[in-house]
Motif scaffolding. Structure first.
Motif, mmCIF file in Angstrom:
data_model
loop_
_atom_site.group_PDB
_atom_site.id
_atom_site.type_symbol
_atom_site.label_atom_id
_atom_site.label_comp_id
_atom_site.label_asym_id
_atom_site.label_seq_id
_atom_site.Cartn_x
_atom_site.Cartn_y
_atom_site.Cartn_z
ATOM 1 N N SER A 92 -28.199 -18.102 6.296
ATOM 2 C CA SER A 92 -27.095 -18.055 5.333
ATOM 3 C C SER A 92 -25.799 -18.562 5.955
ATOM 4 N N SER A 93 -25.573 -18.196 7.222
ATOM 5 C CA SER A 93 -24.371 -18.635 7.923
ATOM 6 C C SER A 93 -24.380 -20.145 8.132
ATOM 7 N N VAL A 94 -25.529 -20.688 8.549
ATOM 8 C CA VAL A 94 -25.636 -22.125 8.812
ATOM 9 C C VAL A 94 -25.527 -22.934 7.522
ATOM 10 N N ILE A 95 -26.243 -22.509 6.484
ATOM 11 C CA ILE A 95 -26.264 -23.292 5.243
ATOM 12 C C ILE A 95 -24.901 -23.291 4.561
ATOM 13 N N SER A 96 -24.147 -22.183 4.690
ATOM 14 C CA SER A 96 -22.819 -22.142 4.063
ATOM 15 C C SER A 96 -21.851 -23.094 4.754
ATOM 16 N N ASP A 97 -22.068 -23.363 6.056
ATOM 17 C CA ASP A 97 -21.235 -24.324 6.784
ATOM 18 C C ASP A 97 -21.767 -25.746 6.626
ATOM 19 N N LEU A 98 -23.056 -25.877 6.413
ATOM 20 C CA LEU A 98 -23.670 -27.194 6.317
ATOM 21 C C LEU A 98 -23.348 -27.883 4.992
ATOM 22 N N VAL A 99 -23.287 -27.104 3.906
ATOM 23 C CA VAL A 99 -23.044 -27.680 2.579
ATOM 24 C C VAL A 99 -21.541 -27.635 2.278
ATOM 25 N N PRO A 100 -20.892 -28.785 2.103
ATOM 26 C CA PRO A 100 -19.456 -28.804 1.826
ATOM 27 C C PRO A 100 -19.124 -28.110 0.503
ATOM 28 N N PRO A 101 -17.998 -27.399 0.441
ATOM 29 C CA PRO A 101 -17.632 -26.680 -0.782
ATOM 30 C C PRO A 101 -17.587 -27.559 -2.026
ATOM 31 N N ARG A 102 -17.173 -28.817 -1.889
ATOM 32 C CA ARG A 102 -16.987 -29.675 -3.065
ATOM 33 C C ARG A 102 -18.306 -30.045 -3.741
ATOM 34 N N VAL A 103 -19.416 -29.983 -2.988
ATOM 35 C CA VAL A 103 -20.726 -30.323 -3.585
ATOM 36 C C VAL A 103 -21.655 -29.108 -3.642
ATOM 37 N N ARG A 104 -21.138 -27.942 -3.266
ATOM 38 C CA ARG A 104 -21.994 -26.759 -3.127
ATOM 39 C C ARG A 104 -22.714 -26.401 -4.421
ATOM 40 N N GLY A 105 -21.958 -26.351 -5.527
ATOM 41 C CA GLY A 105 -22.567 -25.972 -6.798
ATOM 42 C C GLY A 105 -23.651 -26.947 -7.220
ATOM 43 N N ARG A 106 -23.336 -28.244 -7.140
ATOM 44 C CA ARG A 106 -24.310 -29.263 -7.543
ATOM 45 C C ARG A 106 -25.518 -29.269 -6.625
ATOM 46 N N TYR A 107 -25.267 -29.181 -5.309
ATOM 47 C CA TYR A 107 -26.369 -29.238 -4.350
ATOM 48 C C TYR A 107 -27.343 -28.083 -4.550
ATOM 49 N N PHE A 108 -26.827 -26.856 -4.601
ATOM 50 C CA PHE A 108 -27.720 -25.711 -4.758
ATOM 51 C C PHE A 108 -28.393 -25.703 -6.132
ATOM 52 N N GLY A 109 -27.703 -26.238 -7.135
ATOM 53 C CA GLY A 109 -28.329 -26.349 -8.443
ATOM 54 C C GLY A 109 -29.554 -27.249 -8.400
ATOM 55 N N ILE A 110 -29.400 -28.437 -7.750
ATOM 56 C CA ILE A 110 -30.516 -29.388 -7.626
ATOM 57 C C ILE A 110 -31.618 -28.801 -6.739
ATOM 58 N N ARG A 111 -31.222 -28.238 -5.600
ATOM 59 C CA ARG A 111 -32.202 -27.679 -4.664
ATOM 60 C C ARG A 111 -32.988 -26.534 -5.312
ATOM 61 N N ASN A 112 -32.271 -25.624 -5.970
ATOM 62 C CA ASN A 112 -32.948 -24.490 -6.604
ATOM 63 C C ASN A 112 -33.892 -24.936 -7.719
ATOM 64 N N THR A 113 -33.443 -25.924 -8.492
ATOM 65 C CA THR A 113 -34.284 -26.423 -9.592
ATOM 66 C C THR A 113 -35.560 -27.050 -9.056
ATOM 67 N N MET A 114 -35.422 -27.891 -8.050
ATOM 68 C CA MET A 114 -36.583 -28.564 -7.468
ATOM 69 C C MET A 114 -37.564 -27.563 -6.868
ATOM 70 N N LEU A 115 -37.049 -26.604 -6.096
ATOM 71 C CA LEU A 115 -37.927 -25.655 -5.416
ATOM 72 C C LEU A 115 -38.553 -24.659 -6.385
ATOM 73 N N ASN A 116 -37.830 -24.297 -7.425
ATOM 74 C CA ASN A 116 -38.415 -23.403 -8.420
ATOM 75 C C ASN A 116 -39.497 -24.104 -9.237
#
Length: 421
Positions: free
Chosen positions: A139-163
């Protein structure tokens, strides 16, 4: 030469930046992780425990263990401040957790039958004790790895694909267990699990060692006081803990009710879980768009009545066809819990100070984990206590009580705690 060809500009290849490469690695890491975790959780976990001879109380204990150990994340959040590199600590703890978890499949081969359940609980508990460190580090690494400006879009795409992937795996696993009931089916499942757990560990070797912005505090108590003295954060966290306590009395035991009390086969159960996941994925887009206009806390509040209604829908089993009611309950729950999980995560990593984020994450995980621990534990015991009651009460009575208590909690506390200031 063709004039239209002359007028075209050559397409520029998108530059493969370090940031894009890191996000790509984090996305693909989720593929083997999703496959093996899906096959070790939910209906498969419940089914394997029933195969080992576990009672409803023992199943409730196993389901509760994963949340209780989260209290250890508070210590982990402090000690990771001492690390020069988070990457190799992440690889170590994630790798050890994966090995211990998938080793639960060896229980029937290594222990006499009377000790199967005890041995499973021991290995499972060890795996998730280790996971307190691995989960906190990730959780600590991923929160620093994903920039805040793309965080919502990135996790949305990642969660959709993995689900989406998880839905396919759930259905395939259900077919395997229906075709090969008992030990043979679970042997096939665990062979697949071992393969993808090994691949998951391998992909973590390619994770970047991103810069770690450490806390301004160097001592444990001052670091812990930061989230505890944040009144808005702690009130919200305590309320969500109480909510998860109620929710976990019934939701983790849905598979037990359907497999043991309603005699529903694995294929049908898989279809229900796939439907729930599909609607959960669709809800990511819905909640994500709303999140552009409204705060995390306000939207979190809006998810609560949806989850409460999904529990109350079970009461319709008394008057409507079983499959229609279960399908509706799973659809509604998928929409509600999809928003809840996404917004709770955004609340923790987006509404908290960056330097103190590990301790905020750990405090949230510890408080919600302790509360959520007692949910399935209590639920499992209740099913033991009402074993001699009318069948209808065993199947949906507890869901009606919990759904009603959820609505009371929303009205009395939720609307005050999760309001915008």
């Amino acid at each position: 030469m063709n004039n239209r060809t002359e007028g075209r500009r050559p397409r520029r290849k998108r530059k493969w930046t370090t940031q894009r490469k890191n996000l790509h690695i984090a996305t693909w890491e989720g593929v083997p992780s999703t496959i093996f975790q899906v096959l070790l959780q939910g209906q498969f976990l419940t089914g394997f425990l029933l195969y080992l001879g576990a009672t409803s109380g023992e199943i409730g204990l196993v389901l509760a263990l994963t949340t209780l150990v989260n209290i250890g994340q508070i210590a982990v959040a402090f000690f990771i401040q001492k690390l020069e590199s988070r990457k190799w600590a992440l690889v170590l703890f994630i790798g050890l957790q994966r090995v211990l978890w998938v080793s639960t499949g060896l229980v029937p081969f290594l222990f006499p039958k009377p000790y199967w359940v005890t041995a499973f609980i021991g290995l499972y508990a060890l795996a998730f004790i280790v996971n307190t460190a691995g989960g906190m580090l990730w959780s600590s690494v991923i929160s620093d790895l994903v920039p805040p400006r793309v965080r919502g879009r990135y996790f949305g795409i990642r969660n959709t694909m993995l689900n989406a992937l998880g839905s396919i795996v759930v259905y395939a696993g259900g077919i395997v267990l229906d075709m090969y009931p008992g030990g043979k089916g679970f042997l096939i499942i665990y062979i697949v699990v071992w393969i993808f757990a090994a691949l998951n560990i391998a992909v973590f070797l390619f994770y970047p060692d991103v810069h770690f912005e450490k806390s301004d505090e160097s001592k444990f108590l001052p670091m812990l006081k930061k989230p505890l003295q944040d009144s808005l954060f702690i009130k919200s966290t305590l309320f969500l803990s109480l909510w998860l306590l109620l929710q976990n009395v019934t939701v983790p035991l849905y598979s037990y009710v359907m497999l043991q009390l309603m005699d529903i086969n694995y294929r049908t159960l898989s279809l229900l879980n796939v439907t729930q996941t599909v609607f959960m994925m669709a809800s990511f887009y819905f909640w994500g768009n709303l999140n552009a206009r409204y705060s995390n806390k306000r939207l979190l509040f809006w998810t609560l009545p949806i989850i409460a209604v999904s529990s109350l829908i079970w009461g319709l089993l008394s008057v409507l066809p079983t499959l229609a009611v279960l399908l509706t309950a799973h659809v509604v729950f998928g929409v509600g819990v999809g928003g809840f999980n996404q917004l709770a995560f955004n609340f923790i990593i987006g509404d908290t100070p960056k330097k103190e984020r590990p301790m905020y994450m750990a405090t949230y995980a510890a408080l919600t984990g302790v509360a959520a621990f007692f949910g399935p534990l209590l639920g499992g015991k209740i099913y033991e206590w009402i074993a001699g009651w009318p069948h209808s009460i065993q199947v949906y009575g507890l869901q009606l009580v919990v759904g009603g208590l959820m609505l009371v909690l929303i009205v009395l506390i939720g609307r005050r705690v999760l309001r915008d200031y």
